[in-house]
Write a protein that holds these residues in place. Structure first.
Motif, PDB file in Angstrom:
ATOM      1  N   LEU A  83      -2.402  -3.005   1.014  1.00 47.44           N
ATOM      2  CA  LEU A  83      -0.995  -2.909   1.403  1.00 47.44           C
ATOM      3  C   LEU A  83      -0.199  -2.097   0.387  1.00 47.44           C
ATOM      4  CD1 LEU A  83      -0.314  -6.548   2.677  1.00 47.44           C
ATOM      5  CD2 LEU A  83      -0.720  -4.487   4.034  1.00 47.44           C
ATOM      6  N   TYR A  84      -0.489  -2.309  -0.885  1.00 48.64           N
ATOM      7  CA  TYR A  84       0.222  -1.544  -1.913  1.00 48.64           C
ATOM      8  C   TYR A  84      -0.100  -0.058  -1.776  1.00 48.64           C
ATOM      9  CZ  TYR A  84       1.796   0.207  -6.413  1.00 48.64           C
ATOM     10  OH  TYR A  84       2.430   0.937  -7.393  1.00 48.64           O
ATOM     11  N   ASP A  85      -1.363   0.265  -1.571  1.00 48.68           N
ATOM     12  CA  ASP A  85      -1.747   1.671  -1.422  1.00 48.68           C
ATOM     13  C   ASP A  85      -1.140   2.279  -0.155  1.00 48.68           C
ATOM     14  OD1 ASP A  85      -3.154   1.504  -3.757  1.00 48.68           O
ATOM     15  OD2 ASP A  85      -5.126   1.368  -2.830  1.00 48.68           O
ATOM     16  N   MET A  86      -1.052   1.472   0.889  1.00 54.43           N
ATOM     17  CA  MET A  86      -0.423   1.951   2.120  1.00 54.43           C
ATOM     18  C   MET A  86       1.059   2.245   1.876  1.00 54.43           C
ATOM     19  SD  MET A  86       0.212   0.042   5.775  1.00 54.43           S
ATOM     20  CE  MET A  86      -1.317  -0.893   5.654  1.00 54.43           C
ATOM     21  N   ALA A  87       1.733   1.360   1.151  1.00 58.35           N
ATOM     22  CA  ALA A  87       3.144   1.577   0.828  1.00 58.35           C
ATOM     23  C   ALA A  87       3.323   2.841   0.001  1.00 58.35           C
ATOM     24  CB  ALA A  87       3.707   0.364   0.086  1.00 58.35           C
ATOM     25  N   GLN A  88       2.392   3.065  -0.923  1.00 56.77           N
ATOM     26  CA  GLN A  88       2.437   4.280  -1.723  1.00 56.77           C
ATOM     27  C   GLN A  88       2.291   5.524  -0.838  1.00 56.77           C
ATOM     28  OE1 GLN A  88       1.861   4.485  -5.820  1.00 56.77           O
ATOM     29  NE2 GLN A  88       3.556   3.245  -5.076  1.00 56.77           N
ATOM     30  N   TYR A  89       1.402   5.431   0.140  1.00 51.27           N
ATOM     31  CA  TYR A  89       1.240   6.551   1.080  1.00 51.27           C
ATOM     32  C   TYR A  89       2.555   6.831   1.809  1.00 51.27           C
ATOM     33  CZ  TYR A  89       0.286   8.914   5.469  1.00 51.27           C
ATOM     34  OH  TYR A  89       0.367   9.771   6.539  1.00 51.27           O
ATOM     35  N   TYR A  90       3.191   5.775   2.329  1.00 53.83           N
ATOM     36  CA  TYR A  90       4.467   5.964   3.027  1.00 53.83           C
ATOM     37  C   TYR A  90       5.504   6.601   2.097  1.00 53.83           C
ATOM     38  CZ  TYR A  90       3.185   3.192   7.171  1.00 53.83           C
ATOM     39  OH  TYR A  90       2.614   2.741   8.340  1.00 53.83           O
ATOM     40  N   GLN A  91       5.533   6.138   0.861  1.00 55.52           N
ATOM     41  CA  GLN A  91       6.506   6.673  -0.077  1.00 55.52           C
ATOM     42  C   GLN A  91       6.238   8.156  -0.351  1.00 55.52           C
ATOM     43  OE1 GLN A  91       7.575   3.898  -3.128  1.00 55.52           O
ATOM     44  NE2 GLN A  91       8.017   5.503  -4.602  1.00 55.52           N
ATOM     45  N   GLU A  92       4.972   8.503  -0.468  1.00 57.75           N
ATOM     46  CA  GLU A  92       4.614   9.910  -0.695  1.00 57.75           C
ATOM     47  C   GLU A  92       5.019  10.789   0.483  1.00 57.75           C
ATOM     48  OE1 GLU A  92       0.697   8.542  -3.281  1.00 57.75           O
ATOM     49  OE2 GLU A  92       0.463   9.378  -1.267  1.00 57.75           O
ATOM     50  N   GLN A  93       5.056  10.175   1.666  1.00 50.17           N
ATOM     51  CA  GLN A  93       5.448  10.912   2.871  1.00 50.17           C
ATOM     52  C   GLN A  93       6.958  10.895   3.101  1.00 50.17           C
ATOM     53  OE1 GLN A  93       3.026  12.700   4.462  1.00 50.17           O
ATOM     54  NE2 GLN A  93       1.883  11.892   2.716  1.00 50.17           N
ATOM     55  N   GLY A  94       7.687  10.270   2.199  1.00 47.40           N
ATOM     56  CA  GLY A  94       9.139  10.206   2.343  1.00 47.40           C
ATOM     57  C   GLY A  94       9.602   9.180   3.362  1.00 47.40           C
ATOM     58  N   LYS A  95       8.732   8.254   3.740  1.00 52.57           N
ATOM     59  CA  LYS A  95       9.081   7.235   4.725  1.00 52.57           C
ATOM     60  C   LYS A  95       9.486   5.964   3.979  1.00 52.57           C
ATOM     61  CE  LYS A  95       6.002   9.095   8.284  1.00 52.57           C
ATOM     62  NZ  LYS A  95       4.885   8.808   9.232  1.00 52.57           N
ATOM     63  N   GLN A  96      10.699   5.965   3.468  1.00 57.99           N
ATOM     64  CA  GLN A  96      11.154   4.892   2.603  1.00 57.99           C
ATOM     65  C   GLN A  96      11.237   3.543   3.326  1.00 57.99           C
ATOM     66  OE1 GLN A  96      10.595   6.598  -0.512  1.00 57.99           O
ATOM     67  NE2 GLN A  96      11.883   4.830  -0.900  1.00 57.99           N
TER      68      GLN A  96
END
Length: 332
Positions: free
Chosen positions: A223-236
């Motif tokens: 879940l943490y890595d998934m959140a990091q992916y979203y953040q990298e994509q600008g999907k706050q």
């Protein structure tokens, strides 16, 4: 590969097997700790009892794999037809990064159990570690033709592809393995696949992080890595939601609190940010980053004494922390 090189020590073996200490000295203090001492005493009384060596090796494996390997070796020397002894020695050699020895032990194990796909897999992993890719690939090709070795064959192919920096091929092989194994896929393989897709900014990464989390709901890393992916994509919005899922799964996940705190700090929402960094410090009392960012919040809120304390704590837990050192000088 990040996750696959050494999987958990899993010997699907009978309980009444054996161990090995040929290289160990009876003077080794570890062998006389309360947990190990009864077996050590028994071995001194019955030095030709392979089962005693095997049992001691299992107890030693997690903390002293080198000693465990010696006991597995001794058990194998006493009972060379028992698969478990050779397999145990191979696992211990992998952990201690003696890959040539590991390969030799797994070959011995396979002589007693030629069709065991797990042993074939571990042998191929040992070969990959010493860059004998052709041998590993040949073994993987044979495993691919069997029902119980199919998924592991593609794990091996993916590892070889990654070693050759062929990420696209590695992804293809891991997808094939996960598709075949389904819910029985190796957690490490699913995470590796998700990470490779994330590095390519591929939205499929989310699918595999979710799969990994379903496999082990007590592990919040996916879940943490998934959140990091979203953040990298600008999907706050998605990132925030997933960080909170991470905390629900593991209330002590300090990195998730820090990530949420940083999001608030970027919006200059200092009080909510302060709360998240405080939770991070409680979850991980030695996390220098939590104290540094909490100090920053205190500074922005005008509480310089508290900021000073937190910057000092950050430097206590991370001696080389230029940002914290500069901040501390500023609030002094």
């Amino acid at each position: 590969m990040k996750y696959l090189p050494l999987l958990l020590f899993i010997l699907c073996l009978a309980c009444n097997n054996t161990a090995t200490p040929g290289k160990q000295s009876a003077k080794d203090s570890v062998l006389y700790t309360p947990l190990i001492l009864p077996l050590t005493d028994s071995i001194l009384q019955f030095p030709d009892n392979a089962a005693l060596y095997f049992r001691r090796a299992l107890l030693l494996f997690n903390t002293d794999p080198a000693l465990a390997q010696a006991d597995f070796e001794k058990a194998a020397a006493l009972q060379p037809t028992v698969t478990d002894h050779w397999a145990g020695a191979g696992e211990a050699a992998l952990v201690t990064e003696h890959y040539k020895e590991a390969g030799a032990y797994f070959e011995k194990a396979l002589q007693t159990a030629p069709a065991n796909s797990y042993l074939q897999y571990r042998l191929a992993m040992a070969w990959i570690e010493i860059k004998q890719y052709e041998r590993a690939d040949s073994l993987a090709a044979r495993m691919e033709k069997t029902a119980d070795g199919y998924a592991q064959a593609f794990y091996l192919k993916a590892r070889i592809a990654e070693d050759h920096q062929d990420t696209a091929q590695a992804i293809a092989h891991l997808k094939a393995a996960v598709a075949k194994a389904g819910a029985q896929s190796e957690f490490e393989a699913v995470m590796e696949l998700a990470d490779l897709l994330r590095a390519r900014r591929n939205a499929e990464a989310v699918k595999y992080y979710e799969m990994a989390f379903r496999q082990d709901p007590t592990n919040a890393d996916p879940l943490y890595d998934m959140a990091q992916y979203y953040q990298e994509q600008g999907k706050q919005k998605e990132a925030t939601f997933t960080y909170k899922r991470c905390i629900e799964a593991d209330p002590g996940y300090a990195a998730a609190y820090i990530a949420l705190g940083k999001q608030e700090a970027q919006q200059q929402q200092w009080k909510p940010a302060l709360n998240y960094f405080t939770l991070a410090a409680k979850a991980q009392p030695t996390d220098a980053e939590a104290y540094y960012f909490r100090g920053m919040c205190y500074e922005q809120l005008g509480n310089k004494p508290a900021a000073r304390d937190d910057y000092s704590k950050a430097l206590t837990f991370r001696k080389s922390y230029p940002e914290a050192k500069t901040a501390l000088e500023r609030v002094k």
